[in-house]
Design an enzyme around this catalytic site. Sequence first.
Site, PDB file in Angstrom:
ATOM      1  N   SER A 165      15.333  16.958 -33.381  1.00  0.00           N
ATOM      2  CA  SER A 165      16.153  15.468 -33.181  1.00  0.00           C
ATOM      3  C   SER A 165      17.671  15.967 -34.070  1.00  0.00           C
ATOM      4  O   SER A 165      18.824  16.565 -33.650  1.00  0.00           O
ATOM      5  CB  SER A 165      15.410  15.193 -34.898  1.00  0.00           C
ATOM      6  OG  SER A 165      16.109  13.704 -35.334  1.00  0.00           O
ATOM      7  N   ASP A 260      10.023   8.594 -27.549  1.00  0.00           N
ATOM      8  CA  ASP A 260      11.071   8.042 -28.627  1.00  0.00           C
ATOM      9  C   ASP A 260      11.716   7.206 -28.341  1.00  0.00           C
ATOM     10  O   ASP A 260      12.676   7.514 -27.198  1.00  0.00           O
ATOM     11  CB  ASP A 260      11.177   9.402 -28.702  1.00  0.00           C
ATOM     12  CG  ASP A 260      12.608  10.351 -29.711  1.00  0.00           C
ATOM     13  OD1 ASP A 260      12.766   9.498 -29.976  1.00  0.00           O
ATOM     14  OD2 ASP A 260      12.839  11.010 -29.573  1.00  0.00           O
ATOM     15  N   HIS A 292       8.832  10.535 -31.473  1.00  0.00           N
ATOM     16  CA  HIS A 292       9.655  11.320 -31.832  1.00  0.00           C
ATOM     17  C   HIS A 292       9.288  12.842 -32.789  1.00  0.00           C
ATOM     18  O   HIS A 292       8.286  12.398 -33.793  1.00  0.00           O
ATOM     19  CB  HIS A 292      11.022  10.276 -33.005  1.00  0.00           C
ATOM     20  CG  HIS A 292      11.669  11.323 -33.438  1.00  0.00           C
ATOM     21  ND1 HIS A 292      12.540  11.348 -32.284  1.00  0.00           N
ATOM     22  CD2 HIS A 292      12.683  11.896 -33.788  1.00  0.00           C
ATOM     23  CE1 HIS A 292      13.644  12.703 -32.874  1.00  0.00           C
ATOM     24  NE2 HIS A 292      13.780  12.888 -34.423  1.00  0.00           N
TER      25      HIS A 292
END
Length: 318
Positions: A165, A260, A292
């Site tokens: 991320s 995601d 995610h």
Amino acid sequence: MDSHSSEVAIDFSPRLKIYKDGRVHRLLGCDVVPPSHDPATNVESKDVVISKDDDVSARIFLPNLTDPNQTQKLPLLVYFHGGAFCIHTPYSPPFHNFLNSIVSKAHIVGVSVHYRRAPEHPVPIAHEDSWTSLKWVASHFNGNGPEDWLNRHADFKNVILAGDSAGANIAHHMAIRVGTLGLPGFNLQGIALVHPFFWGVERIGCEARTPEQHAMGDVVWRFVCPTSTGSDDPLVNPAKDPNLGKLACKRVLVCVAENDWLKDRGWYYKELLEKSEWQGVVDVIESKGEGHVFHLFNPDSDNAVTLLHRIASFINHS
């Protein structure tokens, strides 16, 4: 208590809340586990200070060695944790456990970087702290650095950067800095970006179909980087970065998840690299039916185990 001090100014639940008196209340990523010997993986870990003044540190991970008293050079992974630049640390259980697992699986030395977080320390402070950390790590390449584990066991001819991320965003930018600025003794072989946080003004893929949901990407970016020019800032949109083709490595692995909201950005990153002057090879793997960073919070699932194996194989170039 003054009623004004308990009034919420910005609510980013479930991540954090900011009160009108300036207090920041993190709702996630506050749990901390100490460095230790992990009986499940036989990985040892310890914490080191990189810059006391700037509160930059790291947790170092060492796999089970046949003879820890002997010099045994292993690939080196430098990892940058995610959390929207706001939450979590290398000492948060999901990241500590993931590093234990990947260090054991790939049989490598791991360095998990603790950078300062927004909003108290807005982006790009996280990137500057990460660059400070990389320079500190590289200072061990000749065996004379301050940390014995790196002096004795890290192979600086075989370095991988990785992150998830926001941390994947950082890993990408660190690879560009190595390519543009150089880092003596630091031979970067590849980067592994897991569910990378990239963004942009132009909507791509599924983003155009859910405008309200995806407007949050703009809001989050403005929140963590208030001095930004917007969602086409090169810090968050690789398509706008003139240095994209100067990645210091020749191998890139991008991991995306089917459910995601950032998935299409990962695929787009592959397209951008292949159209740039960069001469390496980029692969994308997609985890079906997952969201995610699912692997951090459901690490025993079949898809998480498969993802761990693919990352370990990438590190070991097999």
